[in-house]
Motif scaffolding. Structure first.
Motif, PDB file in Angstrom:
ATOM      1  N   GLY A 166      39.921  30.570  78.172  1.00 29.22           N
ATOM      2  CA  GLY A 166      40.696  29.335  78.227  1.00 29.22           C
ATOM      3  C   GLY A 166      40.955  28.736  76.856  1.00 29.22           C
ATOM      4  O   GLY A 166      40.269  29.040  75.874  1.00 29.22           O
ATOM      5  N   GLU A 167      41.954  27.873  76.794  1.00 32.74           N
ATOM      6  CA  GLU A 167      42.280  27.094  75.593  1.00 32.74           C
ATOM      7  C   GLU A 167      41.763  25.672  75.817  1.00 32.74           C
ATOM      8  O   GLU A 167      42.311  24.916  76.628  1.00 32.74           O
ATOM      9  CB  GLU A 167      43.789  27.086  75.356  1.00 32.74           C
ATOM     10  CG  GLU A 167      44.305  26.042  74.374  1.00 32.74           C
ATOM     11  CD  GLU A 167      43.559  25.985  73.051  1.00 32.74           C
ATOM     12  OE1 GLU A 167      43.017  24.910  72.733  1.00 32.74           O
ATOM     13  OE2 GLU A 167      43.525  27.019  72.338  1.00 32.74           O
ATOM     14  N   PRO A 168      40.684  25.278  75.122  1.00 36.33           N
ATOM     15  CA  PRO A 168      40.054  23.975  75.385  1.00 36.33           C
ATOM     16  C   PRO A 168      40.989  22.786  75.303  1.00 36.33           C
ATOM     17  O   PRO A 168      40.890  21.853  76.106  1.00 36.33           O
ATOM     18  CB  PRO A 168      38.966  23.910  74.305  1.00 36.33           C
ATOM     19  CG  PRO A 168      38.657  25.331  73.979  1.00 36.33           C
ATOM     20  CD  PRO A 168      39.958  26.055  74.111  1.00 36.33           C
ATOM     21  N   PHE A 169      41.917  22.801  74.336  1.00 32.63           N
ATOM     22  CA  PHE A 169      42.760  21.626  74.144  1.00 32.63           C
ATOM     23  C   PHE A 169      43.905  21.530  75.140  1.00 32.63           C
ATOM     24  O   PHE A 169      44.659  20.551  75.128  1.00 32.63           O
ATOM     25  CB  PHE A 169      43.276  21.572  72.710  1.00 32.63           C
ATOM     26  CG  PHE A 169      42.202  21.211  71.697  1.00 32.63           C
ATOM     27  CD1 PHE A 169      41.013  20.622  72.103  1.00 32.63           C
ATOM     28  CD2 PHE A 169      42.388  21.460  70.353  1.00 32.63           C
ATOM     29  CE1 PHE A 169      40.027  20.284  71.184  1.00 32.63           C
ATOM     30  CE2 PHE A 169      41.421  21.122  69.415  1.00 32.63           C
ATOM     31  CZ  PHE A 169      40.235  20.537  69.829  1.00 32.63           C
ATOM     32  N   LEU A 170      44.034  22.516  76.025  1.00 32.38           N
ATOM     33  CA  LEU A 170      44.941  22.369  77.162  1.00 32.38           C
ATOM     34  C   LEU A 170      44.197  21.804  78.372  1.00 32.38           C
ATOM     35  O   LEU A 170      44.774  21.628  79.433  1.00 32.38           O
ATOM     36  CB  LEU A 170      45.590  23.714  77.507  1.00 32.38           C
ATOM     37  CG  LEU A 170      46.565  24.263  76.461  1.00 32.38           C
ATOM     38  CD1 LEU A 170      47.165  25.589  76.926  1.00 32.38           C
ATOM     39  CD2 LEU A 170      47.674  23.255  76.145  1.00 32.38           C
ATOM     40  N   ASN A 171      42.921  21.514  78.186  1.00 34.19           N
ATOM     41  CA  ASN A 171      42.090  20.855  79.197  1.00 34.19           C
ATOM     42  C   ASN A 171      41.295  19.761  78.487  1.00 34.19           C
ATOM     43  O   ASN A 171      40.097  19.620  78.673  1.00 34.19           O
ATOM     44  CB  ASN A 171      41.156  21.890  79.850  1.00 34.19           C
ATOM     45  CG  ASN A 171      40.356  21.334  81.021  1.00 34.19           C
ATOM     46  OD1 ASN A 171      40.716  20.297  81.597  1.00 34.19           O
ATOM     47  ND2 ASN A 171      39.270  21.999  81.372  1.00 34.19           N
ATOM     48  N   TYR A 172      41.990  19.008  77.634  1.00 33.99           N
ATOM     49  CA  TYR A 172      41.339  18.145  76.650  1.00 33.99           C
ATOM     50  C   TYR A 172      40.368  17.141  77.266  1.00 33.99           C
ATOM     51  O   TYR A 172      39.191  17.076  76.869  1.00 33.99           O
ATOM     52  CB  TYR A 172      42.389  17.410  75.815  1.00 33.99           C
ATOM     53  CG  TYR A 172      41.790  16.686  74.630  1.00 33.99           C
ATOM     54  CD1 TYR A 172      41.636  17.334  73.412  1.00 33.99           C
ATOM     55  CD2 TYR A 172      41.365  15.357  74.734  1.00 33.99           C
ATOM     56  CE1 TYR A 172      41.068  16.690  72.324  1.00 33.99           C
ATOM     57  CE2 TYR A 172      40.798  14.706  73.659  1.00 33.99           C
ATOM     58  CZ  TYR A 172      40.649  15.375  72.447  1.00 33.99           C
ATOM     59  OH  TYR A 172      40.080  14.725  71.373  1.00 33.99           O
ATOM     60  N   ASP A 173      40.821  16.337  78.218  1.00 38.29           N
ATOM     61  CA  ASP A 173      39.969  15.260  78.741  1.00 38.29           C
ATOM     62  C   ASP A 173      38.701  15.807  79.394  1.00 38.29           C
ATOM     63  O   ASP A 173      37.604  15.265  79.198  1.00 38.29           O
ATOM     64  CB  ASP A 173      40.748  14.407  79.746  1.00 38.29           C
ATOM     65  CG  ASP A 173      41.845  13.582  79.076  1.00 38.29           C
ATOM     66  OD1 ASP A 173      41.804  13.408  77.847  1.00 38.29           O
ATOM     67  OD2 ASP A 173      42.750  13.116  79.800  1.00 38.29           O
TER      68      ASP A 173
END
Length: 348
Positions: A166-173
């Motif tokens: 996964g890309e963490p900053f596409l699931n930021y909150d």
């Protein structure tokens, strides 16, 4: 309405217990049981009233991921395939340090955890990129990965890296909420500077991360400072030109004051020649960075191969000569499908 307890950030536990008609102090007890003590059932929470535990089980069920496969490497690292409550699979890796304490146990235990089921970034060298994106993980689903590793090793987690699937900053909150659980003194109590988030280069996320109050660290998956090569390796990042990404990294350092790690996976014949190292040296000018050179794990079916050891050492020397902080990452788990997505894809 039923809402899994994994949905809640630390700051939301008080509202939850209030909705159950319980006093505020129960929020701390509940949080400690789940993330401090790693309880796997509400039945274990002996200092909570039985009626409250019954309400929680009904209205905020606690889900513990099931370990459906585990591989143990000769280097001591362990890779887990975890099944979530909805049946989705994610990967997590536990990495004990090579140095031991006086008791003969590893001094540190790091966990590389996933932030999404699958990934939408489609990086050409990544096994996860072949499966696509399914959904974002909840804060508690990320924290429970570390608890699963802690239980299996029988020791506390000292370092955490959001560098799995996964890309963490596409699931930021949700990622920030998870980091607060990991860092919280009543949770996993991992020091903020021992928690790292790795991004492919989501500019909005980098800028937001720079103003977070906690001292978390940032890693950028760069892999090439040549625009055309990076676009080929990381096609979903092509919309962000390297100069714009560099500006975001400068803004991050200006606000956070913390050195950034640049991750560079050396691939034979693709991004490891003299033109690429000179592009990297030039890109590092004006940035406060540490370059991590990564030996590549073989991925079945991939056209890419790891660069030679001599080339790796040459890059190390040239970066040092340019006065750039550099290290070669200790590659772990190559014998247990250690790269992101390998185990899941192999067993899927």
């Amino acid at each position: 309405m039923t809402t899994a307890i994994e949905t809640y950030a630390p700051s939301e536990f008080e509202a939850l217990v209030k909705s159950l008609g319980q006093p505020r102090f129960r929020a701390k007890q509940l949080f400690q049981w789940i993330y401090g003590k790693g309880a796997t059932s509400y039945d274990e929470m002996s200092n909570l009233p039985a009626a409250m535990r019954a309400q929680l089980a009904e209205e905020a069920p606690l889900h513990i991921p099931e370990v459906v496969d585990k591989r143990v490497s000769k280097d001591g690292s362990r890779k887990y395939l975890l099944k979530l409550a909805d049946g989705n699979l994610i990967e997590t890796v536990g990495i004990p340090s090579r140095d031991d304490n006086a008791s003969g146990d590893p001094r540190r235990l790091s966990v590389c955890f996933s932030t999404q089921v699958g990934c939408s970034m489609a990086c050409a060298f990544c096994a996860t990129g072949t499966e696509g994106f399914t959904r974002n993980l909840l804060p508690g689903e990320m924290a429970q990965q570390l608890l699963a590793v802690s239980r299996d090793f029988g020791m506390r987690i000292t370092n955490a890296v959001a560098m799995g699937q996964g890309e963490p900053f596409l699931n930021y909150d949700n990622v920030i909420a998870a980091l607060k659980i990991l860092n919280h003194p009543d949770g996993l109590a991992i020091g903020a500077r021992h928690i790292t988030v790795s991004t492919c280069g989501i500019v909005k996320g980098i800028r937001a991360f720079g103003v977070e109050p906690e001292q978390y660290t940032l890693a950028l998956s760069l892999h090439s400072a040549n625009q055309s090569t990076r676009d080929e390796l990381m096609p979903r990042c092509a919309s962000t030109p390297l100069p714009k990404l560099k500006d975001a990294l400068k803004d991050y350092y200006e606000h956070a004051g913390r050195r950034i790690s640049l991750e560079y996976l050396l691939i034979e014949g693709k991004n490891d020649d003299s033109a690429h190292i000179h592009a990297l040296i030039d890109y590092c000018k004006g940035l406060h960075v540490h370059v991590n050179l990564l030996p590549m794990n073989d991925v079945e079916g991939s056209p890419f191969k790891a660069t030679s050891k001599s080339t790796l050492n040459q890059w190390m020397r040239e970066l040092e000569d340019a006065h750039i902080r550099v290290s070669i990452r200790d590659s772990r788990g190559s014998d247990i499908d250690g790269a992101c997505g390998q185990l899941k894809n192999r067993l899927g």
